[in-house]
Write an enzyme that holds these catalytic residues in place. Structure first.
Site, PDB file in Angstrom:
ATOM      1  N   HIS A  86      39.147  36.045  37.830  1.00 14.98           N
ATOM      2  CA  HIS A  86      38.922  34.915  38.736  1.00 14.98           C
ATOM      3  C   HIS A  86      39.792  33.712  38.370  1.00 14.98           C
ATOM      4  CE1 HIS A  86      35.707  33.539  35.787  1.00 14.98           C
ATOM      5  NE2 HIS A  86      36.179  32.357  36.143  1.00 14.98           N
ATOM      6  N   ASP A 222      36.206  41.434  34.667  1.00 16.98           N
ATOM      7  CA  ASP A 222      36.793  40.149  35.068  1.00 16.98           C
ATOM      8  C   ASP A 222      37.945  39.765  34.135  1.00 16.98           C
ATOM      9  OD1 ASP A 222      37.309  37.667  36.104  1.00 16.98           O
ATOM     10  OD2 ASP A 222      35.241  36.956  36.030  1.00 16.98           O
ATOM     11  N   SER A 659      36.024  29.781  31.185  1.00 16.91           N
ATOM     12  CA  SER A 659      36.399  31.048  31.804  1.00 16.91           C
ATOM     13  C   SER A 659      37.728  31.524  31.239  1.00 16.91           C
ATOM     14  CB  SER A 659      36.520  30.884  33.320  1.00 16.91           C
ATOM     15  OG  SER A 659      35.260  30.683  33.907  1.00 16.91           O
TER      16      SER A 659
END
Length: 724
Positions: A86, A222, A659
């Protein structure tokens, strides 16, 4: 002020070993004083110097700020960078087309020659951090307003940054910490030639999509891979085919050993923002205004966009990144509000405030120093309430929610130049200046139209204009809305149809034709430009009103944090996150989210197969992944019990910006890549919940398995350092 600074810093220096091991986003230069003894008692085999060093290579030299809001880590001696899918999503989307759908099919460069340059993407290394609190506070003496204080901080910060980067290619900035009571200089090195190397299909990289977002158990691969390129001297350089892979000072070795409950884990990265010193009035503002508005508005907008995305591959690709960015914090807002209520966060903050006031009452000097802190915050938050509500609606529905308004607003400077700017330059320069401005605006518009679908935006606009009108009081609305009520009898559909039919911004053909012979009069009469101008003026008026209250808020917040630091002298306290590099440490750990429910600390590929739903785009499983699962072709990446790990959880303290952060074991080896928090602790940015707070990471063994067995890109595995 000088005496206060010394007292404050003295309190900070005493903050150390009493903190919970799993709470806190700690500054790297202070690890030796605050944390290293506790970390080593938990199993860490490294020294503070191994983690952060200015003079020698250390783990911090393998950590990058990825793009403008994520973290990444260097995992090979050839500048290979691992981050989240992402985080790389915008780059993956920018390279995708209906013919080459990397979002749907994934992408793997089978040689360095196939790695794709990604203009606009950069990675940034931290060079060093330096405490400049005394220097700054020496300039903040006497009675000064908050506005004057901000100007001094900016000027001194610019001077310190310039001095720190003199005769180098680095850049620097001074950031405030502990509510504006301490200041650090941060020096950085940025590389702008970053190329896309690999990304799994979204059916792996975004498996579970919105439904599973922020939810444990999770089964998402991810991750994505990029590479840093440098010039022949290993220095930053703009893209060139002659550039070569960057040779890092340090890259993270990778462990493929099994994880056990209680294993030490630390996360280094760039957490974006926390508000752990938030008061009860701010909690109420977040719950009743910020989160509620965001969830409501984005929910309506996203439903419209998703319908068009599912109906057209072209629209899906154009809006994939925009939709993903919107939906992430749409769901976060819903979850945070639920957590704020369930965990009684407002009551907890009220209790802390009562204790603070009791502490003040015990000493006249304290009351004089900090007595106005909470009243300033309370009055500011209450005073700005209506403007904060209206401003958020304006931004979410009109300024950012309706794309054509955003594009038209970019023409404001161009209009000023057309209207009056040409008077300031000679006739000889007019033609050159006009060509330069036209080209600049055209390039900006090209990027806009690449990911724009006018029919979709038109549907969104009709819904958003109505939402704003229905939820913001008329006295706070732009003048534009009076015109809609008068000239269109309040018919927003008719107004929007007219705007999109007549505006030069609705499609590139009209805009290019205008740019062939631009005039201020044409822009002034354009309905989208008029709307953008009217909305912009209203936004400025909101900002002015909010700014008045925020000056008092900033002072109150600074005094409140300073008072808390003095009150808790001898107890460890860490500053709120502000997108500077931090370290958090904890353990691989399961949890009990509610009565009679237990969540294990690891998930496996079996869980992916259990969630499969071929009729739901969020849970489609690629055929090749199913084949690998059925044949148990996991290579050396399986656990001892033969299962393929996918995700795991730790009790590390993270937030947005983390992230892509590396999860590192006691030996300094990479074991995972952090990508999410969990639903039960969505209030974590405001108050840490030790029983519930978990960091969700993709297991590095799943990353390697997908690269090797699924993608067949073993060349990438071969350049990594694997600890078996």
């Amino acid at each position: 002020m000088k005496r206060f600074s010394l007292l404050f810093l003295g309190a900070v220096l005493l903050l150390a070993p009493l903190s919970r091991a799993d709470e806190g986003m700690w500054l790297l230069p202070l690890l030796q004083k605050y944390n290293i003894a506790t970390m080593q008692s938990m199993g860490l085999k490294l020294s503070a110097e191994d983690i952060y060093s200015v003079n020698h290579s250390s783990i911090k030299d393998a950590i990058v700020m990825f793009g403008r809001g994520c973290t990444g880590e260097v995992i090979s001696s050839q500048g290979l960078v691992l981050t989240n899918h992402h985080c790389g999503y915008g780059a993956i989307q920018s390279h995708s087309s209906v013919e080459h759908d990397y979002l749907k099919d994934g992408f793997w460069a089978m040689s360095m020659e196939e790695e794709i340059p990604t203009p606009g993407l950069s990675v940034t290394f931290l060079v060093r951090i330096e405490d400049v609190t005394d220097v700054m506070n020496n300039m903040l003496q006497g009675r000064i307003t908050e506005s004057e204080r901000a100007k001094i901080i900016e000027a001194v910060g610019d001077s310190l940054s310039a001095e720190a980067t003199k005769d180098t290619h680095y850049y620097a900035l001074v950031q405030s910490f502990y509510g504006g009571n301490a200041f650090y200089l941060l020096v950085y090195e940025t590389f702008n030639d970053v190329r896309m190397v690999g990304a799994p299909p979204s059916s792996i990289g975004k498996f579970g999509a919105d439904t599973d977002n922020w939810i444990w158990p999770r089964h998402t691969g991810d991750f994505s891979l990029f590479r840093i390129y440098a010039d022949k001297d290993n220095k930053p350089a703009k893209y060139s085919p002659d550039n070569v892979p960057y040779k890092p000072k340090h890259h993270l070795p990778i462990s493929i050993k099994d994880l056990e409950k209680g294993d030490f884990a630390m996360v280094l990265g760039y957490p974006g923002s926390t508000t752990r010193y938030m008061t009860s009035w701010e909690v109420e503002e977040s719950e009743k205004i910020t989160n509620s508005n965001r969830a409501y508005i984005r929910g309506i907008k996203q439903d419209i966009i998703l319908e068009d995305m599912l109906a057209s591959d072209e629209v899906r690709i154009k809006y994939a990144s925009k939709y993903s960015g919107s939906s992430n914090y749409w769901k976060h807002s819903i979850g945070q509000n639920q957590a704020l209520k369930r965990l009684h966060v407002k009551s907890s903050k009220e209790k802390s405030e009562a204790e603070f006031l009791k502490w003040l009452d015990g000493n006249g000097k304290r009351k004089e120093a900090y007595g106005e802190a909470l009243p300033l915050i309370r009055d500011a938050v209450k005073g700005r309430r209506d403007y904060v509500h209206a401003n958020q609606y304006l931004l979410e529905t009109l300024y950012m929610g309706t794309e054509i308004i955003g594009l038209a607003s970019r023409a404001n400077d161009f209009y000023k130049y057309l209207n009056e700017g040409q008077e300031k330059i000679s006739d000889d320069e007019k033609e050159k200046e006009m060509a330069k401005r036209v080209n600049r605006f055209k390039e900006s518009a090209k990027a806009f139209y690449k990911n724009y679908n006018c029919p979709t935006d038109k549907k969104v606009a009709k819904a958003m204009f109505k939402l704003f009108n229905d939820n913001v009081s008329k006295e706070l609305q732009p003048e534009l809305f009076n015109i809609i009520r008068t000239d269109y009898n309040g018919n927003f559909d008719e107004y929007i149809d007219n705007l999109y039919d007549k505006s030069i911004f609705a499609d590139s053909v009209k805009l290019w034709a205008f740019l062939e012979n631009p005039s201020a009069e044409s822009l002034k009469n354009d309905p989208a430009f008029y709307a953008a101008t009217s909305i912009g003026k209203t936004r400025e008026s909101y900002s002015e009103k909010i700014g008045f209250f925020n000056d008092n808020y900033k002072k109150g917040h600074r005094l409140y944090v300073a008072g808390i630091m003095e009150k808790n002298e001898g107890k460890p306290k860490y500053p709120d996150a502000n997108f500077s590099m931090r370290l958090t440490y904890g353990k691989v750990l399961d949890y009990y989210p509610k009565d009679a429910v237990h969540y294990n600390y690891i998930t496996t590929l079996k869980g992916v197969m259990e969630k499969e739903d071929p009729d739901n785009w969020e849970f489609v499983v690629p055929d090749k992944l199913k084949d690998l699962f059925e044949s148990k072709n996991f290579g050396p990446y399986a656990m001892k019990n033969g299962e393929m790990p996918v995700n795991f959880i730790t009790n590390n303290d993270i937030t947005g910006g983390n992230s892509g952060s590396p999860v590192i074991n006691a030996k300094g080896e990479l074991i995972g890549c952090a990508f999410d928090g969990n639903w039960e602790a969505m209030s974590g940015d405001i108050i840490f919940e030790p029983d519930y707070q978990r960091c969700i990471s993709v297991d590095i063994r799943y990353v390697l398995f997908i690269i090797d067995k699924y993608a067949g890109a073993k060349r990438l595995i071969d350049e990594m350092t694997i600890a078996r």
